[in-house]
Enzyme design. Structure first.
Site, PDB file in Angstrom:
ATOM      1  N   HIS A 161     -20.793  -3.564  13.780  1.00 18.54           N
ATOM      2  CA  HIS A 161     -21.330  -2.338  14.390  1.00 18.54           C
ATOM      3  C   HIS A 161     -20.387  -1.810  15.474  1.00 18.54           C
ATOM      4  O   HIS A 161     -19.566  -2.558  16.016  1.00 18.54           O
ATOM      5  CB  HIS A 161     -22.674  -2.633  15.068  1.00 18.54           C
ATOM      6  CG  HIS A 161     -23.825  -2.850  14.135  1.00 18.54           C
ATOM      7  ND1 HIS A 161     -24.655  -3.945  14.235  1.00 18.54           N
ATOM      8  CD2 HIS A 161     -24.297  -2.109  13.102  1.00 18.54           C
ATOM      9  CE1 HIS A 161     -25.590  -3.867  13.308  1.00 18.54           C
ATOM     10  NE2 HIS A 161     -25.400  -2.758  12.596  1.00 18.54           N
ATOM     11  N   CYS A 248     -28.083  -6.399  20.200  1.00 16.69           N
ATOM     12  CA  CYS A 248     -28.909  -6.333  18.977  1.00 16.69           C
ATOM     13  C   CYS A 248     -30.292  -6.928  19.166  1.00 16.69           C
ATOM     14  O   CYS A 248     -31.189  -6.691  18.359  1.00 16.69           O
ATOM     15  CB  CYS A 248     -28.305  -7.153  17.844  1.00 16.69           C
ATOM     16  SG  CYS A 248     -26.698  -6.709  17.344  1.00 16.69           S
TER      17      CYS A 248
HETATM   18  N1  GLY Z   1     -26.736 -10.388  10.380  1.00 17.48           N
HETATM   19  C1  GLY Z   1     -26.805  -9.193  11.095  1.00 17.48           C
HETATM   20  C2  GLY Z   1     -26.827  -8.042  10.174  1.00 17.48           C
HETATM   21  O1  GLY Z   1     -26.132  -8.075   9.239  1.00 17.48           O
HETATM   22  O2  GLY Z   1     -27.517  -7.083  10.284  1.00 17.48           O
END
Ligand code: GLY
Length: 255
Positions: A161, A248
């Site tokens: 991200h 996250c």
């Molecule tokens: N494992 C985090 C994701 O891929 O969203």
């Protein structure tokens, strides 16, 4: 105004999570649960009010709840994750966020994940990744324009991200891993580059005046201290096997 963080329990199936840029390795779920608990306790000690949603076996990645929503001062936007295995995570998050904000939705064929959206004031930097597509960025633009936001697309390469590669750390400053994004996008901001051997260090979480950084990044910690920041380390190594970032693990917002 209280600060709220919504977290989501670690799923027993976390070992079957999506992986994008690292190899799968053996995961100790009870250790991941302990690290998540430490994260929650740390936020709580900083005065954050916590809400925890339950998880389920069919949601390996649900602990990374921030990917399912972008919470702005005025509205919440429920995302449409870029992998099918995560799309059923959004329902419970939508129900929860309705208590705090008017809710908008990213609609098919767009995909967008919260980990790709870096908000700095009224600027929304939007990572163009395997999880967030141009339709997603356009929809974000349409939804947020009414509230005066400017959406700036940012190509990302080599990591999951946008916020794996950079985070805002206050004082008009962005902490950045220049291997994964082009720093030029942040003209007008102060930039601090992470230590080149600490690739995970750019994902930090600012709560009030506290700056949390993932443990195991001592050189970047020193760089931050030399620039006047006071980073606080938190261990999330087991969660990082699932490509976790500190950001996250919860949408954080005021209410
Ligand atoms: N494992 C985090 C994701 O891929 O969203």
């Amino acid at each position: 105004m209280p600060t709220i963080a919504i977290t989501r329990a670690v799923s027993s199936s976390l070992g079957y999570c999506e992986l994008t840029f690292i190899d799968r390795s053996q995961m100790d779920i009870s250790k991941a649960i302990d690290q998540h608990k430490t994260y929650r306790n740390l936020l709580s000690s900083l005065g954050v009010e916590l809400i925890e949603l339950t998880s389920a076996d069919d949601m390996p990645d649900a602990v990374f709840i921030e990917d399912t929503a972008v919470v702005l001062d005025e509205i919440a936007i429920i995302t449409r994750p870029g992998v099918e295995s995560r799309q059923n995570e959004t329902q419970a998050v939508r129900e929860c966020l309705r208590n705090f904000r008017p809710v908008n939705n990213i609609e098919e064929p767009a995909t967008l994940e919260g980990g790709d959206i870096l908000r700095i004031g009224k600027k929304l930097f939007a990572g163009l990744t395997g999880r967030t597509n141009l339709d997603g960025i356009r929809q974000l633009q349409l939804i947020t324009a009414n509230y005066g936001y400017q959406v700036i697309p940012v190509p990302v390469k080599g990591c999951l991200h946008l916020k794996t590669a950079c985070t805002f750390i206050g004082n008009n400053t962005v902490l950045i891993n220049p291997n994964w994004i082009n720093p030029d996008i942040f003209s007008g901001f102060e930039l601090i580059e992470i230590d080149p051997f600490e690739a995970w260090a750019a994902n930090t979480l600012k709560i009030g005046n506290s700056l949390l950084i993932p443990a195991g990044n001592p050189k970047t910690g020193e760089i931050l201290e030399s620039r006047g920041f006071k980073p606080v380390e938190i261990e999330i190594g087991e969660l990082q096997k699932a490509e976790a970032g500190l950001t996250c693990l919860s949408p954080v917002f005021e209410y």
